[in-house]
Every structure is written in C-alpha cells, then in structure tokens.
Design a protein around this motif. Structure first.
Motif, PDB file in Angstrom:
ATOM      1  N   GLU A   1       8.452 -58.288   3.003  1.00 16.88           N
ATOM      2  CA  GLU A   1       9.615 -57.307   3.345  1.00 16.88           C
ATOM      3  C   GLU A   1       8.954 -56.433   4.375  1.00 16.88           C
ATOM      4  N   VAL A   2       7.819 -55.693   4.064  1.00 15.62           N
ATOM      5  CA  VAL A   2       7.257 -54.818   4.671  1.00 15.62           C
ATOM      6  C   VAL A   2       6.841 -55.280   6.147  1.00 15.62           C
TER       7      VAL A   2
ATOM      8  N   ARG B   1       8.347 -57.879   7.570  1.00 18.04           N
ATOM      9  CA  ARG B   1       9.723 -57.893   8.281  1.00 18.04           C
ATOM     10  C   ARG B   1      10.433 -56.729   8.719  1.00 18.04           C
ATOM     11  N   LYS B   2      10.311 -55.648   7.924  1.00 15.00           N
ATOM     12  CA  LYS B   2      11.150 -54.460   8.190  1.00 15.00           C
ATOM     13  C   LYS B   2      10.221 -53.444   8.853  1.00 15.00           C
ATOM     14  N   TRP B   3       8.926 -53.171   8.740  1.00 15.35           N
ATOM     15  CA  TRP B   3       8.134 -52.457   9.236  1.00 15.35           C
ATOM     16  C   TRP B   3       7.244 -52.542  10.373  1.00 15.35           C
TER      17      TRP B   3
ATOM     18  N   ALA C   1       7.011 -55.394  12.048  1.00 14.14           N
ATOM     19  CA  ALA C   1       7.508 -56.164  13.275  1.00 14.14           C
ATOM     20  C   ALA C   1       7.894 -55.061  14.275  1.00 14.14           C
ATOM     21  N   TRP C   2       7.566 -53.615  14.114  1.00 16.83           N
ATOM     22  CA  TRP C   2       7.710 -52.459  15.162  1.00 16.83           C
ATOM     23  C   TRP C   2       6.548 -52.436  15.653  1.00 16.83           C
TER      24      TRP C   2
END
Length: 101
Positions: free
Chosen positions: A91-92, A94-96, A98-99
């Motif tokens: 999840e980290v 995917r959510k963080w 990825a930036w």
C-alpha cells in the motif's frame, strides 16, 4: 525494516498483553488502541515542545518519551494492518512511492 517481519515479531507481544489483561482484540480494539497511542504521542510532543507541563521530566526524558510514543504508534498501525490483512508495504508503494521521480 521489513514490515511483515515486524508484524510477526510484535503480534505475539500484543496478543500476550491482551491475554494477560483479558482483552479481546477485535476490530474496535485495534482502532481505539491506535487512537490511545496517538493521544499519548500528542501529549509527549506537547511536553517536549514546551506546550504542556513536563511533570518534572528532563529534556532527555521528554525526548525519550517522544521516541517511545512514535514507536508505539508505528507498532499499532502495523498491528492493525496485520489484523485486517493489509499489506502495508504494497500500500505504501502504491499510494506514496508511485510519486517518486
């Protein structure tokens, strides 16, 4: 630090704590325990930053308390994720992450 490994190491400690105190670690408990620890982190931060009474603690004791409460919050986030079957690392990413550039 591998979060799955951390969960495997802290889960038995949390379970033993709950068993000793006769606590059922259900969905509500995991959320409320995290909230409790976040409150303790807030108090430690306020004491450390001079926004609350220090209760006679030295600067070193205030720093140590702040660090300990950060660890408590992290561990309870990991425990809650483990309880709900959430892969925090995924999840980290995917959510963080990825930036990341």
């Amino acid at each position: 630090m591998d979060l799955r490994q951390l969960a495997a190491e802290i889960e038995p400690i949390s379970s033993q704590y709950a068993d000793k105190l006769g606590i059922e670690r259900d969905d509500t408990w995991f959320l409320l325990k995290l909230q409790e620890e976040l409150g303790e982190l807030t108090q430690a931060f306020l004491m450390r930053s001079g926004r609350a009474r220090t209760k006679g603690r030295t600067a070193d004791e205030l720093d140590a308390g702040f660090r300990e409460e950060l660890a408590d919050v992290l561990c309870h986030v990991v425990l809650m994720a483990h309880h709900h079957g959430v892969d925090l690392e995924a999840e980290v990413a995917r959510k963080w992450l990825a930036w990341k550039r």
